[in-house]
Design a protein around this motif. Structure first.
Motif, PDB file in Angstrom:
ATOM      1  N   GLY A  44       0.735   4.570   1.763  1.00  0.00           N
ATOM      2  CA  GLY A  44       0.549   2.635   2.397  1.00  0.00           C
ATOM      3  C   GLY A  44       0.419   2.347   3.987  1.00  0.00           C
ATOM      4  N   ARG A  45       0.913   1.336   4.432  1.00  0.00           N
ATOM      5  CA  ARG A  45       1.624   1.596   5.896  1.00  0.00           C
ATOM      6  C   ARG A  45       2.003   1.847   6.736  1.00  0.00           C
ATOM      7  NH1 ARG A  45      -1.310  -3.315   7.474  1.00  0.00           N
ATOM      8  NH2 ARG A  45       0.569  -3.170   9.343  1.00  0.00           N
ATOM      9  N   ASP A  95       6.867   3.185  -0.883  1.00  0.00           N
ATOM     10  CA  ASP A  95       6.032   4.214  -0.122  1.00  0.00           C
ATOM     11  C   ASP A  95       6.529   5.756  -0.770  1.00  0.00           C
ATOM     12  OD1 ASP A  95       4.716   2.502   1.110  1.00  0.00           O
ATOM     13  OD2 ASP A  95       6.016   2.466   2.739  1.00  0.00           O
ATOM     14  N   LEU A 112       4.522   7.160  -3.123  1.00  0.00           N
ATOM     15  CA  LEU A 112       2.980   7.061  -2.558  1.00  0.00           C
ATOM     16  C   LEU A 112       3.319   8.354  -1.829  1.00  0.00           C
ATOM     17  CD1 LEU A 112       2.126   3.693  -0.921  1.00  0.00           C
ATOM     18  CD2 LEU A 112       1.563   4.981  -3.381  1.00  0.00           C
ATOM     19  N   GLU A 136      -1.955   7.963  -0.541  1.00  0.00           N
ATOM     20  CA  GLU A 136      -1.879   7.289   1.390  1.00  0.00           C
ATOM     21  C   GLU A 136      -1.992   6.157   0.596  1.00  0.00           C
ATOM     22  OE1 GLU A 136      -5.585   6.961   2.892  1.00  0.00           O
ATOM     23  OE2 GLU A 136      -5.039   9.648   3.516  1.00  0.00           O
ATOM     24  N   GLN A 137      -2.713   4.979  -1.038  1.00  0.00           N
ATOM     25  CA  GLN A 137      -2.229   3.556  -1.607  1.00  0.00           C
ATOM     26  C   GLN A 137      -2.352   3.582  -2.710  1.00  0.00           C
ATOM     27  OE1 GLN A 137      -5.618   1.799   0.204  1.00  0.00           O
ATOM     28  NE2 GLN A 137      -7.495   3.350  -0.959  1.00  0.00           N
ATOM     29  N   SER A 163      -1.860  -2.025  -7.981  1.00  0.00           N
ATOM     30  CA  SER A 163      -1.662  -2.757  -6.944  1.00  0.00           C
ATOM     31  C   SER A 163      -0.316  -3.011  -6.651  1.00  0.00           C
ATOM     32  CB  SER A 163      -2.391  -4.449  -6.645  1.00  0.00           C
ATOM     33  OG  SER A 163      -2.430  -4.960  -5.420  1.00  0.00           O
ATOM     34  N   ASP A 182       0.578  -4.380  -3.301  1.00  0.00           N
ATOM     35  CA  ASP A 182       0.709  -6.186  -2.494  1.00  0.00           C
ATOM     36  C   ASP A 182       2.158  -6.457  -2.570  1.00  0.00           C
ATOM     37  OD1 ASP A 182       0.809  -7.705  -0.729  1.00  0.00           O
ATOM     38  OD2 ASP A 182      -0.596  -9.385  -1.479  1.00  0.00           O
TER      39      ASP A 182
END
Length: 240
Positions: free
Chosen positions: A75-76, A163, A166, A172-173, A203, A205
């Motif tokens: 993710g981030r 996360d 993941l 990664e995403q 998605s 988001d």
């Protein structure tokens, strides 16, 4: 013949390179000292003003690409992880782990591909009721989270992945999940598929959708109430 750089251009290029090196060193120190994965925004906040966090992380990732530990993104969030081909070196004992039931795996897949999704929507996709403990187990693993409430009668809870999901599955995403062609190639669809059948583009988001509302503080209690009237069914860690 290439035009030579003017002194001012050489100075700017050298300054940029030095700034990138310093930002990379700071990012490396932050990630090594962190006890858990760091969000890009947290790393950027600690870098010098104007530093390119993406460039610094990419440089750091390349620096560690062939080492025993590698920089990984989920993710981030970024973190150092033992290189996949060296995991056996650190393994001290084989721990027996219970596998999720087929129902739990199916529910997890539906949440991953269809999020944000409600319990009723999960049941609609699966064609059967969700067992009382299935979502509880997935929430306990940390792979599924409560997102919000759907703007619909009864204001049902919506679910999404985390996360941790993941990280566990090496993604990664969420968009790295296999699509229809990849699933066919893996032999998961051997027979003829219904006309128009497709695998949704996932998605995750973090922003709530237009048809979602923020959770209240008592969301956990609301979740418990949601299952009160549900009939007892096999636990999600048992095969159905």
């Amino acid at each position: 013949m290439a035009q030579a750089l003017r002194p001012i251009e050489l100075f700017d290029e050298a300054t940029h390179a030095e700034a990138l090196r310093e930002a990379t060193r700071i990012a490396e120190a932050l990630l090594f000292a962190a006890s858990e994965p760091l969000d890009e925004s947290e790393i950027a906040r600690r870098l010098p003003a104007g530093a390119d966090v993406q460039a610094a992380l990419q440089r750091l990732r390349e620096d560690y690409a062939q080492r025993g530990v590698q920089l990984t993104r989920a993710g981030r969030k970024w973190f150092f992880r033992t290189a996949a081909d060296l995991s056996w070196v650190l393994a001290r004992a084989q721990v027996e782990q219970k596998k999720l039931s087929r129902a739990a795996l199916e529910t997890l897949a539906i949440v991953a591909y269809h999020q944000p999704v409600t319990r009723a929507e999960i049941e609609d996709v699966r064609g059967v009721a969700v067992a009382k403990g299935t979502l509880d187990v997935l929430l306990d693993t940390g792979w599924v989270r409560l997102r919000g409430r759907r703007r619909a009668p009864g204001r049902p809870l919506t679910y999404g992945t985390t996360d941790a999901f993941l990280m566990h599955f090496g993604l990664e995403q969420i968009g790295d999940l296999p699509g229809l062609d990849e699933l066919k190639g893996a032999g998961l669809f051997d027979g003829a598929l219904p006309k128009g059948f497709g695998v949704p583009q996932p998605s995750d988001d973090a922003a709530l959708k237009e048809d979602e509302e923020p959770l209240e503080a008592e969301a956990a209690e609301a979740l418990e109430m949601e299952f009160l009237d549900a009939p007892e069914q096999p636990d999600a860690l048992e095969e159905e």
